[in-house]
Design a protein around this motif. Structure first.
Motif, PDB file in Angstrom:
ATOM      1  N   PHE A   1      41.014  48.143 110.428  1.00 59.02           N
ATOM      2  CA  PHE A   1      41.450  49.175 109.489  1.00 59.02           C
ATOM      3  C   PHE A   1      40.802  48.978 108.130  1.00 59.02           C
ATOM      4  O   PHE A   1      40.443  49.936 107.462  1.00 59.02           O
TER       5      PHE A   1
ATOM      6  N   TYR B   1      37.237  50.148 108.330  1.00 59.44           N
ATOM      7  CA  TYR B   1      37.103  51.586 108.560  1.00 59.44           C
ATOM      8  C   TYR B   1      37.664  52.418 107.415  1.00 59.44           C
ATOM      9  O   TYR B   1      37.024  53.349 106.932  1.00 59.44           O
ATOM     10  N   PHE B   2      38.874  52.082 106.957  1.00 62.79           N
ATOM     11  CA  PHE B   2      39.523  52.944 105.966  1.00 62.79           C
ATOM     12  C   PHE B   2      39.322  52.467 104.530  1.00 62.79           C
ATOM     13  O   PHE B   2      39.233  53.278 103.622  1.00 62.79           O
TER      14      PHE B   2
ATOM     15  N   PRO C   1      34.955  51.921 102.730  1.00 63.74           N
ATOM     16  CA  PRO C   1      34.252  53.083 102.159  1.00 63.74           C
ATOM     17  C   PRO C   1      34.858  53.561 100.840  1.00 63.74           C
ATOM     18  O   PRO C   1      34.145  54.119 100.007  1.00 63.74           O
ATOM     19  N   GLU C   2      36.157  53.297 100.622  1.00 61.97           N
ATOM     20  CA  GLU C   2      36.782  53.726  99.369  1.00 61.97           C
ATOM     21  C   GLU C   2      36.450  52.769  98.228  1.00 61.97           C
ATOM     22  O   GLU C   2      36.534  53.135  97.063  1.00 61.97           O
TER      23      GLU C   2
ATOM     24  N   GLN D   1      29.969  56.017 113.103  1.00 61.03           N
ATOM     25  CA  GLN D   1      30.881  55.239 112.255  1.00 61.03           C
ATOM     26  C   GLN D   1      31.760  54.323 113.091  1.00 61.03           C
ATOM     27  O   GLN D   1      31.893  53.138 112.792  1.00 61.03           O
ATOM     28  N   PHE D   2      32.370  54.888 114.141  1.00 61.37           N
ATOM     29  CA  PHE D   2      33.281  54.083 114.971  1.00 61.37           C
ATOM     30  C   PHE D   2      32.545  52.876 115.526  1.00 61.37           C
ATOM     31  O   PHE D   2      33.042  51.758 115.493  1.00 61.37           O
TER      32      PHE D   2
ATOM     33  N   THR E   1      41.694  51.912 118.453  1.00 63.46           N
ATOM     34  CA  THR E   1      42.652  52.312 117.415  1.00 63.46           C
ATOM     35  C   THR E   1      41.970  53.045 116.263  1.00 63.46           C
ATOM     36  O   THR E   1      42.633  53.757 115.528  1.00 63.46           O
ATOM     37  N   ILE E   2      40.664  52.862 116.067  1.00 56.78           N
ATOM     38  CA  ILE E   2      40.017  53.663 115.029  1.00 56.78           C
ATOM     39  C   ILE E   2      39.308  54.868 115.645  1.00 56.78           C
ATOM     40  O   ILE E   2      38.693  55.650 114.929  1.00 56.78           O
TER      41      ILE E   2
END
Lengths: 310, 245
Positions: free
Chosen positions: B83, B86-87, B90-91, B109-110, B188-189
């Protein structure tokens, strides 16, 4: 002598009492023999335990309040069903256990006996009806889109070449993939694990639109910091009915729930519950979903049925 | 239990109108699992070797860097690492870089995120095994290498690592088997690897037992192949007289 006589009459009285009791017991057994309980209801009567499935993040149908208790429109319904089960089985001490379920495990958990029934957000459709039985429907939705305010996407035709997020295993997932294949729209489709993750994918900009049941979209929007930033749009791609799931062949429980739901719907009680969750401020943030009842739902409440979605 | 078995469902065309059967979905999932396992394993070997060597170097900073890497990545749950990559990552990047990443095709991306998350996590475990392999060697070997006039790098290349790697082939085999199964976390992603496809199959056909039995067989086959592959590597690199063999 006197003494013995007294003792004898006392024995007679006791005998009479026992006989009366036996008669009453026999009558009770005879009455019970008329409708022997089967399936879940028998299990509930014998063990005093009922296990109910819920979703932990499907606002406003079934989700956690601040104390991690399940609440929502569907949960209100489930609670009324539980009251009725408590009455019919005569178990005032009924022990109700709540178990969180997901879109993926809800059918298996029902089949293997982990849960006895669930009222959440399960679409009543034919492929599921092969594995489980659905009760009377209690909600009708349309599958639509949510986008950021000011997005050029207004309807499904604008999705060409865009990235769209849907919940894995939902009906929207099927519809959008079929649409992509049929119309060759060249979309990228992300299947997210649950509603919160779908919205996270949309809000971080990974997806340009999110497709889901309109009522759930309104629920996700109500959770955000700034609900005015998000717009629900697009022609509904399908209309679907939510029903409660019970184990296949659990006829007594299904009959009990069908009757309970039909009574709630025709008596107007269900409309009151609808108003509470869709037209008034709801926990956790006191936001109002402001999601008026559709005509299809009014029709359902007038004529309760357990027909699967087309 | 009241279950309606239907193996024929596997050969039915998928309900989405795409030209596949459900079995085809499982096959795609299997290939994704194989690709992810191999890529992540190569990354884990590379990162783990560098860190493992770093933790045995005389240089204090290199050792500290290796230790920090292991403590961080071995102690955080794998799913959390997925997570974060992935989440969160990038932020944290500058907006242009973050937006560029998020604009890539989702499957790229995945896959990239999964290889990174899985590779870096497993690398921390490979690192500890290699360190153990190196530290298990008699101290005299390093000193002898250096005394012969080899540089530190040459000592590692020609004296320490050839034996250390041979010593740790059994635990590396386990690690390789574990990474193939940990790859399921990628679902899960959103990566549709073997278990992700199984989940999708359940969603579409409502036949969970058939789906999960197929997936179990898929993992068994993959793990059997890995065991054979590592057995082959062990036999090819076997040095008679070494390690009591």
């Amino acid at each position: 002598m006197d003494h013995r006589l007294k003792a004898g009459s006392r024995t007679a009285a006791i005998r009479g009492g026992v006989a009366l009791f036996a008669l009453a017991a026999a009558m009770a057994t005879a009455w019970a023999a008329e409708t022997p309980l089967t399936g879940t209801l028998k299990k509930v009567k014998d063990d005093g335990v009922l296990v109910v499935g819920f979703r932990d993040a499907s606002i406003p149908f079934s989700y956690y309040d601040v104390n991690q208790h399940p609440i929502g429109y569907s949960i209100d319904l489930a609670n009324l069903v539980i009251d009725r089960i408590r009455q019919d089985t005569g178990r005032a001490d009924l022990n109700v256990r709540w178990i969180p379920i997901t879109s993926q495990n809800r059918i298996s958990l029902l089949q293997n006996g982990t849960i006895d029934f669930e009222c959440t957000t399960t679409t009543n459709n034919e492929s599921r009806a092969k594995q489980v039985d659905f009760t009377n429907n209690f909600f009708e939705i349309g599958t639509r889109l949510m986008v950021k305010k000011g997005s050029p996407i207004r309807d499904f035709t604008d999705l060409k070449g865009q990235t769209v997020v849907v919940g894995a295993g939902t009906t929207s997932d099927k519809i959008i993939r079929s649409l992509n294949a049929d119309k060759q729209m060249d979309m990228n489709i992300i299947s997210a694990k649950d509603h919160s993750e779908s919205f996270l994918t949309l809000s971080t900009g990974r997806a340009k639109a999110m497709m889901m049941d309109d009522a759930l979209l309104a629920g996700e929007r109500a959770k955000t910091k700034d609900p005015a930033e998000w717009v629900i749009t697009g022609t509904p791609q399908s209309f679907e009915a939510y029903g409660c799931m019970v184990r296949k062949g659990d006829a007594q429980l299904k009959a009990l729930m069908d009757e309970t739901i039909a009574k709630l719907e025709t008596s107007g009680k269900m409309s009151t519950i609808y108003h509470k969750w869709f037209m008034s401020p709801i926990p956790p943030k006191g936001l109002n979903l402001d999601f008026p009842m559709s005509d299809t739902m009014k029709k359902l409440f007038a004529h309760p049925n357990d027909k699967p979605a087309a | 239990m009241d279950y309606h078995w239907n193996w024929g469902v596997l050969l039915q065309p998928v309900a989405t109108g795409e030209p596949h059967t459900y079995l085809g979905w499982l096959a795609t999932g299997f290939m994704n699992t194989v690709a992810l396992t191999l890529c992540a394993w190569l990354l884990a070997l590379a990162v783990g070797s560098l860190a493992g060597i770093a933790r045995t170097l005389p240089n204090r900073f290199a050792r500290a860097a290796g230790t920090a890497y292991v403590s961080l990545f071995r102690n955080v749950p794998l799913i959390v690492q997925f997570f974060v990559w992935y989440f969160v990552v990038p932020e944290l990047l500058p907006a242009t870089a973050g937006d560029w990443i998020k604009g890539l095709p989702p499957y790229t991306q995945f896959f990239v995120v999964s290889v990174l998350a899985l590779g870096v996590y497993t690398g921390s475990r490979v690192c500890e095994q290699l360190r153990a392999g190196i530290e298990a060697l008699p101290k005299g070997q390093r000193n002898a290498g250096l005394a012969l006039g080899l540089t530190l790098g040459q000592t590692y290349r020609h004296v320490l690592l050839p034996v250390a790697y041979r010593t740790i082939i059994p635990p590396l085999t386990s690690e390789f088997l574990i990474i193939s199964k940990n790859s399921a976390v990628a679902s899960t992603i959103g990566l549709l690897e073997l278990s992700g496809q199984a989940r999708q199959l359940v969603d579409y056909t409502a036949q969970p037992y058939e789906s999960f039995i197929c997936v179990t067989l898929g993992y068994v086959v993959l793990n059997f192949l890995i065991i054979r592959l590592m057995g082959f590597v062990r036999n090819r690199t076997h040095v008679p007289g070494l390690l009591g063999q």
